[in-house]
Write an enzyme that holds these catalytic residues in place. Structure first.
Site, PDB file in Angstrom:
ATOM      1  N   ARG A 176      -0.309 -14.963   5.379  1.00  0.00           N
ATOM      2  CA  ARG A 176       0.841 -15.326   6.195  1.00  0.00           C
ATOM      3  C   ARG A 176       1.724 -14.104   6.398  1.00  0.00           C
ATOM      4  O   ARG A 176       1.716 -13.168   5.603  1.00  0.00           O
ATOM      5  CB  ARG A 176       1.630 -16.463   5.556  1.00  0.00           C
ATOM      6  CG  ARG A 176       1.865 -16.293   4.058  1.00  0.00           C
ATOM      7  CD  ARG A 176       2.382 -17.581   3.443  1.00  0.00           C
ATOM      8  NE  ARG A 176       3.763 -17.832   3.823  1.00  0.00           N
ATOM      9  CZ  ARG A 176       4.819 -17.304   3.214  1.00  0.00           C
ATOM     10  NH1 ARG A 176       4.672 -16.490   2.197  1.00  0.00           N
ATOM     11  NH2 ARG A 176       6.044 -17.572   3.609  1.00  0.00           N
ATOM     12  N   ARG A 180      11.602 -15.118   9.468  1.00  0.00           N
ATOM     13  CA  ARG A 180      12.750 -15.971   9.175  1.00  0.00           C
ATOM     14  C   ARG A 180      13.568 -16.169  10.432  1.00  0.00           C
ATOM     15  O   ARG A 180      13.977 -15.190  11.051  1.00  0.00           O
ATOM     16  CB  ARG A 180      13.642 -15.306   8.134  1.00  0.00           C
ATOM     17  CG  ARG A 180      13.012 -15.287   6.778  1.00  0.00           C
ATOM     18  CD  ARG A 180      14.050 -14.830   5.764  1.00  0.00           C
ATOM     19  NE  ARG A 180      13.364 -14.416   4.560  1.00  0.00           N
ATOM     20  CZ  ARG A 180      13.831 -13.510   3.727  1.00  0.00           C
ATOM     21  NH1 ARG A 180      14.995 -12.908   3.977  1.00  0.00           N
ATOM     22  NH2 ARG A 180      13.156 -13.192   2.650  1.00  0.00           N
ATOM     23  N   ARG A 259      -5.791   0.658  -5.271  1.00  0.00           N
ATOM     24  CA  ARG A 259      -5.024   1.598  -4.453  1.00  0.00           C
ATOM     25  C   ARG A 259      -3.965   2.236  -5.344  1.00  0.00           C
ATOM     26  O   ARG A 259      -3.548   1.675  -6.352  1.00  0.00           O
ATOM     27  CB  ARG A 259      -4.336   0.883  -3.277  1.00  0.00           C
ATOM     28  CG  ARG A 259      -5.326   0.472  -2.195  1.00  0.00           C
ATOM     29  CD  ARG A 259      -4.605  -0.095  -0.983  1.00  0.00           C
ATOM     30  NE  ARG A 259      -3.821  -1.263  -1.292  1.00  0.00           N
ATOM     31  CZ  ARG A 259      -2.530  -1.396  -1.018  1.00  0.00           C
ATOM     32  NH1 ARG A 259      -1.853  -0.416  -0.436  1.00  0.00           N
ATOM     33  NH2 ARG A 259      -1.889  -2.508  -1.315  1.00  0.00           N
ATOM     34  N   ARG A 291       7.173   4.852   3.233  1.00  0.00           N
ATOM     35  CA  ARG A 291       8.598   4.554   3.097  1.00  0.00           C
ATOM     36  C   ARG A 291       9.307   5.669   2.342  1.00  0.00           C
ATOM     37  O   ARG A 291       8.661   6.511   1.721  1.00  0.00           O
ATOM     38  CB  ARG A 291       8.817   3.211   2.419  1.00  0.00           C
ATOM     39  CG  ARG A 291       8.055   3.055   1.115  1.00  0.00           C
ATOM     40  CD  ARG A 291       8.211   1.634   0.600  1.00  0.00           C
ATOM     41  NE  ARG A 291       7.803   1.549  -0.796  1.00  0.00           N
ATOM     42  CZ  ARG A 291       8.136   0.558  -1.627  1.00  0.00           C
ATOM     43  NH1 ARG A 291       8.902  -0.417  -1.199  1.00  0.00           N
ATOM     44  NH2 ARG A 291       7.718   0.557  -2.867  1.00  0.00           N
ATOM     45  N   GLU A 314       6.908   7.993  -0.045  1.00  0.00           N
ATOM     46  CA  GLU A 314       5.795   7.283  -0.684  1.00  0.00           C
ATOM     47  C   GLU A 314       4.575   7.278   0.234  1.00  0.00           C
ATOM     48  O   GLU A 314       4.666   6.879   1.388  1.00  0.00           O
ATOM     49  CB  GLU A 314       6.260   5.847  -0.974  1.00  0.00           C
ATOM     50  CG  GLU A 314       5.369   5.109  -1.918  1.00  0.00           C
ATOM     51  CD  GLU A 314       5.946   3.751  -2.315  1.00  0.00           C
ATOM     52  OE1 GLU A 314       7.074   3.700  -2.840  1.00  0.00           O
ATOM     53  OE2 GLU A 314       5.257   2.750  -2.078  1.00  0.00           O
ATOM     54  N   TYR A 362      -2.633  -8.037  -9.489  1.00  0.00           N
ATOM     55  CA  TYR A 362      -1.283  -7.542  -9.278  1.00  0.00           C
ATOM     56  C   TYR A 362      -0.311  -8.517  -9.946  1.00  0.00           C
ATOM     57  O   TYR A 362      -0.328  -9.709  -9.655  1.00  0.00           O
ATOM     58  CB  TYR A 362      -0.919  -7.383  -7.789  1.00  0.00           C
ATOM     59  CG  TYR A 362       0.498  -6.870  -7.703  1.00  0.00           C
ATOM     60  CD1 TYR A 362       0.769  -5.522  -7.923  1.00  0.00           C
ATOM     61  CD2 TYR A 362       1.572  -7.735  -7.531  1.00  0.00           C
ATOM     62  CE1 TYR A 362       2.075  -5.052  -7.948  1.00  0.00           C
ATOM     63  CE2 TYR A 362       2.880  -7.271  -7.561  1.00  0.00           C
ATOM     64  CZ  TYR A 362       3.113  -5.933  -7.761  1.00  0.00           C
ATOM     65  OH  TYR A 362       4.404  -5.465  -7.804  1.00  0.00           O
ATOM     66  N   ASP A 364       3.813  -8.973 -10.756  1.00  0.00           N
ATOM     67  CA  ASP A 364       5.192  -8.514 -10.804  1.00  0.00           C
ATOM     68  C   ASP A 364       5.644  -8.567 -12.266  1.00  0.00           C
ATOM     69  O   ASP A 364       5.030  -9.247 -13.097  1.00  0.00           O
ATOM     70  CB  ASP A 364       6.089  -9.423  -9.949  1.00  0.00           C
ATOM     71  CG  ASP A 364       6.184  -8.939  -8.508  1.00  0.00           C
ATOM     72  OD1 ASP A 364       6.140  -7.713  -8.287  1.00  0.00           O
ATOM     73  OD2 ASP A 364       6.313  -9.805  -7.614  1.00  0.00           O
TER      74      ASP A 364
HETATM   75  P1  FAD Z   1       1.445  -1.469 -17.272  1.00  0.00           P
HETATM   76  O1  FAD Z   1       2.885  -1.442 -17.047  1.00  0.00           O
HETATM   77  O2  FAD Z   1       0.523  -0.831 -16.366  1.00  0.00           O
HETATM   78  O3  FAD Z   1       1.160  -1.064 -18.767  1.00  0.00           O
HETATM   79  C1  FAD Z   1      -0.127  -0.766 -19.250  1.00  0.00           C
HETATM   80  C2  FAD Z   1      -0.006   0.348 -20.273  1.00  0.00           C
HETATM   81  O4  FAD Z   1      -1.277   0.519 -20.930  1.00  0.00           O
HETATM   82  C3  FAD Z   1       0.337   1.698 -19.655  1.00  0.00           C
HETATM   83  O5  FAD Z   1       1.511   2.207 -20.252  1.00  0.00           O
HETATM   84  C4  FAD Z   1      -0.885   2.566 -19.970  1.00  0.00           C
HETATM   85  O6  FAD Z   1      -0.556   3.906 -20.241  1.00  0.00           O
HETATM   86  C5  FAD Z   1      -1.443   1.884 -21.199  1.00  0.00           C
HETATM   87  N1  FAD Z   1      -2.867   2.161 -21.413  1.00  0.00           N
HETATM   88  C6  FAD Z   1      -3.879   2.028 -20.522  1.00  0.00           C
HETATM   89  N2  FAD Z   1      -5.036   2.431 -21.066  1.00  0.00           N
HETATM   90  C7  FAD Z   1      -4.765   2.831 -22.343  1.00  0.00           C
HETATM   91  C8  FAD Z   1      -5.551   3.365 -23.406  1.00  0.00           C
HETATM   92  N3  FAD Z   1      -6.865   3.588 -23.264  1.00  0.00           N
HETATM   93  N4  FAD Z   1      -4.947   3.657 -24.571  1.00  0.00           N
HETATM   94  C9  FAD Z   1      -3.611   3.459 -24.731  1.00  0.00           C
HETATM   95  N5  FAD Z   1      -2.808   2.962 -23.746  1.00  0.00           N
HETATM   96  C10 FAD Z   1      -3.386   2.649 -22.568  1.00  0.00           C
HETATM   97  N6  FAD Z   1       7.076  -5.548 -10.431  1.00  0.00           N
HETATM   98  C11 FAD Z   1       8.216  -6.182 -10.083  1.00  0.00           C
HETATM   99  O7  FAD Z   1       8.539  -7.225 -10.662  1.00  0.00           O
HETATM  100  N7  FAD Z   1       9.017  -5.674  -9.088  1.00  0.00           N
HETATM  101  C12 FAD Z   1       8.718  -4.533  -8.412  1.00  0.00           C
HETATM  102  O8  FAD Z   1       9.474  -4.106  -7.539  1.00  0.00           O
HETATM  103  C13 FAD Z   1       7.517  -3.847  -8.770  1.00  0.00           C
HETATM  104  N8  FAD Z   1       7.159  -2.721  -8.121  1.00  0.00           N
HETATM  105  C14 FAD Z   1       6.017  -2.082  -8.486  1.00  0.00           C
HETATM  106  C15 FAD Z   1       5.685  -0.916  -7.822  1.00  0.00           C
HETATM  107  C16 FAD Z   1       4.515  -0.243  -8.159  1.00  0.00           C
HETATM  108  C17 FAD Z   1       4.160   1.026  -7.455  1.00  0.00           C
HETATM  109  C18 FAD Z   1       3.681  -0.781  -9.173  1.00  0.00           C
HETATM  110  C19 FAD Z   1       2.389  -0.083  -9.544  1.00  0.00           C
HETATM  111  C20 FAD Z   1       4.016  -1.936  -9.827  1.00  0.00           C
HETATM  112  C21 FAD Z   1       5.191  -2.603  -9.496  1.00  0.00           C
HETATM  113  N9  FAD Z   1       5.561  -3.755 -10.165  1.00  0.00           N
HETATM  114  C22 FAD Z   1       6.716  -4.395  -9.809  1.00  0.00           C
HETATM  115  C23 FAD Z   1       4.702  -4.346 -11.210  1.00  0.00           C
HETATM  116  C24 FAD Z   1       5.034  -3.906 -12.636  1.00  0.00           C
HETATM  117  O9  FAD Z   1       4.884  -2.518 -12.773  1.00  0.00           O
HETATM  118  C25 FAD Z   1       4.065  -4.671 -13.552  1.00  0.00           C
HETATM  119  O10 FAD Z   1       4.387  -6.017 -13.540  1.00  0.00           O
HETATM  120  C26 FAD Z   1       4.083  -4.233 -14.961  1.00  0.00           C
HETATM  121  O11 FAD Z   1       3.812  -2.877 -15.020  1.00  0.00           O
HETATM  122  C27 FAD Z   1       2.991  -4.980 -15.709  1.00  0.00           C
HETATM  123  O12 FAD Z   1       2.963  -4.590 -17.030  1.00  0.00           O
HETATM  124  P2  FAD Z   1       1.601  -4.418 -17.796  1.00  0.00           P
HETATM  125  O13 FAD Z   1       1.986  -4.325 -19.229  1.00  0.00           O
HETATM  126  O14 FAD Z   1       0.623  -5.449 -17.423  1.00  0.00           O
HETATM  127  O15 FAD Z   1       0.950  -3.056 -17.258  1.00  0.00           O
END
Ligand code: FAD
Ligand code: NA
Length: 386
Positions: A176, A180, A259, A291, A314, A362, A364
């Site tokens: 979608r 708005r 990506r 952006r 970016e 993905y 948030d």
């Molecule tokens: P991550 O934050 O990716 O944490 C995983 C960790 O594991 C990392 O620190 C990594 O170094 C570690 N790791 C991986 N492999 C190993 C290994 N072999 N040994 C030791 N450590 C390791 N969310 C929002 O709510 N609002 C937003 O505006 C938003 N914008 C975003 C923009 C971008 C560009 C991105 C990429 C994400 C965005 N997010 C946003 C999403 C947000 O970043 C995630 O929800 C959050 O990072 C998820 O946490 P996580 O713990 O699953 O993963």
């Protein structure tokens, strides 16, 4: 080193939430390792040493949620400002409000349509391909909002995000395109939104600030020179793994595709305000970036210098194995590969796979926290007892 009751691989919001719950609710001794030299995963931010402006190192992060439990939980570690996210886009030398709303439509068509009139105009334009099943993203976009708005605001922006002509992208990428028919251009529809008052890192560090939690940075789970590595730990102690699932299994079923984005950060001494807002999209093909982020606008309440600012251009592209994986491509092939890895993960002794990378999803921030709270409710006691 004493063996922890629980090892968490990854100090992102998923790993931190599990760690906090295990330490606080179960009294478990938890060690978190992260290969990076800082805590917090992609939500991490740091202050620019020259201007003090908080920079989101891995791209702009806006917190928003409608989940009451997540909101109550995060407020244990930080307060949030009353920041309300809005996005604008530059097309053909003119700035429009996003997401597409009545203001965008009236500005674009130099009109004064009422909501009903605008609905009728868009419906007529969207009827161009009526009766045809859209075969690609381009046709899908036209069938959703009509050619004029699609070509101005969606086509080239999406093409830049995917580095691919929308005619060569599957229609399924968008289900979608919200339009708005009011002048409301609040970006998120959620009940709560805001930015952590003292910054992301203060929040993330507070989550790990517990006598039972130890954090070891610059420590990779696959590095056999550090004691808490996969070969030494696997099956012997409970583990929550939040790194990439394909890497864990040595890419046995191939790579899951992602990506990534490149950020080009520039400190400007010529002005204290480059664009008057935090996020400006660039909808046209001629501009190579998608952006520009101007981080000072995330915190208008702060006392930042008035004569300097920081901007981040970016760029979006497909990730190679050594790039930061940001957004799952999630093609049909990826989904099949994921099923094979999921079966392996389910059979993996005493290890739970979680978070964005561990589940190839993905998420948030509020979703990562919500998912971790569910795992803590439903699986943590059994994992710790295993
Ligand atoms: P991550 O934050 O990716 O944490 C995983 C960790 O594991 C990392 O620190 C990594 O170094 C570690 N790791 C991986 N492999 C190993 C290994 N072999 N040994 C030791 N450590 C390791 N969310 C929002 O709510 N609002 C937003 O505006 C938003 N914008 C975003 C923009 C971008 C560009 C991105 C990429 C994400 C965005 N997010 C946003 C999403 C947000 O970043 C995630 O929800 C959050 O990072 C998820 O946490 P996580 O713990 O699953 O993963
Ligand atoms: Na498992």
């Amino acid at each position: 080193m004493a063996t922890p009751d629980l090892l968490i691989v990854g100090s992102g919001l998923f790993g931190l939430t599990i760690a906090e719950r295990a330490a606080t609710q179960h009294g478990a001794k938890v060690t978190i390792i992260d290969r990076r030299d800082h805590i917090g995963g992609n939500a991490y931010s740091e202050r620019d040493p020259e201007t003090g402006i908080e920079i989101h190192k891995y791209g702009a992060h806006l917190f928003h949620t409608s989940n009451e439990r997540v909101w109550e939980y995060v407020n244990r570690f930080t307060t949030f400002t009353d920041y309300v996210h809005k996005v604008y886009t530059t097309h053909d030398g003119v700035v429009y409000p996003m997401p597409i709303n009545l203001g965008t439509i009236n500005q674009f068509f130099s009109a004064a349509y009422t909501p009903d009139e605008a609905r009728a105009v868009i419906a007529e334009q969207a009827g161009e391909l009526a009766g045809q099943d859209p075969e690609n993203l381009n046709d899908k976009g036209i069938s959703l909002i009509g050619r004029p708005l699609y070509e101005a605001f969606i086509k080239n922006y999406t093409g830049k995000q995917w580095q691919t002509d929308p005619k060569d992208l599957p229609a399924s990428i968008i289900s979608r395109l919200p339009v708005r028919y009011t002048y409301d251009n609040r970006y998120f529809n959620d009940t709560y939104e805001g930015l952590p008052t003292d910054g992301y890192t203060a929040w993330l560090e507070k989550m790990a600030d517990h006598e039972n939690i130890e954090v070891q940075l610059s420590t990779d789970y696959f590095d056999e020179s550090q004691p808490l590595n996969k070969a030494a730990v696997r099956g012997r102690i409970p583990v929550v793994y939040t790194g990439p699932v394909d890497r864990y299994f040595d890419y046995a079923h191939g790579d899951l595709k992602w990506r990534t984005i490149d950020l080009e950060t520039e400190r400007l001494d010529s002005t204290g305000d480059f664009q008057g807002t935090s996020v400006m999209n660039y909808a046209d093909a001629e501009v190579p970036f998608t952006r520009i982020i101007e981080p000072r606008h995330f915190h208008p309440e702060r006392d930042y210098p008035g004569d300097r600012t920081i901007i981040q251009r970016e760029f979006s592209r497909f990730a190679e194995r050594d790039d930061e994986p940001y957004y799952p491509v999630n093609s049909t092939e990826d989904r099949e590969t994921l099923l094979a890895y999921r079966a392996m993960a389910d059979a993996e002794p005493r290890t739970i796979f979680g978070g964005r990378l561990g589940t190839y999803q993905y998420l948030d921030m509020h979703m990562a926290i919500g998912a971790a709270l569910s795992v803590a409710d439903n699986k943590l006691a059994d994992l710790l007892a295993s």
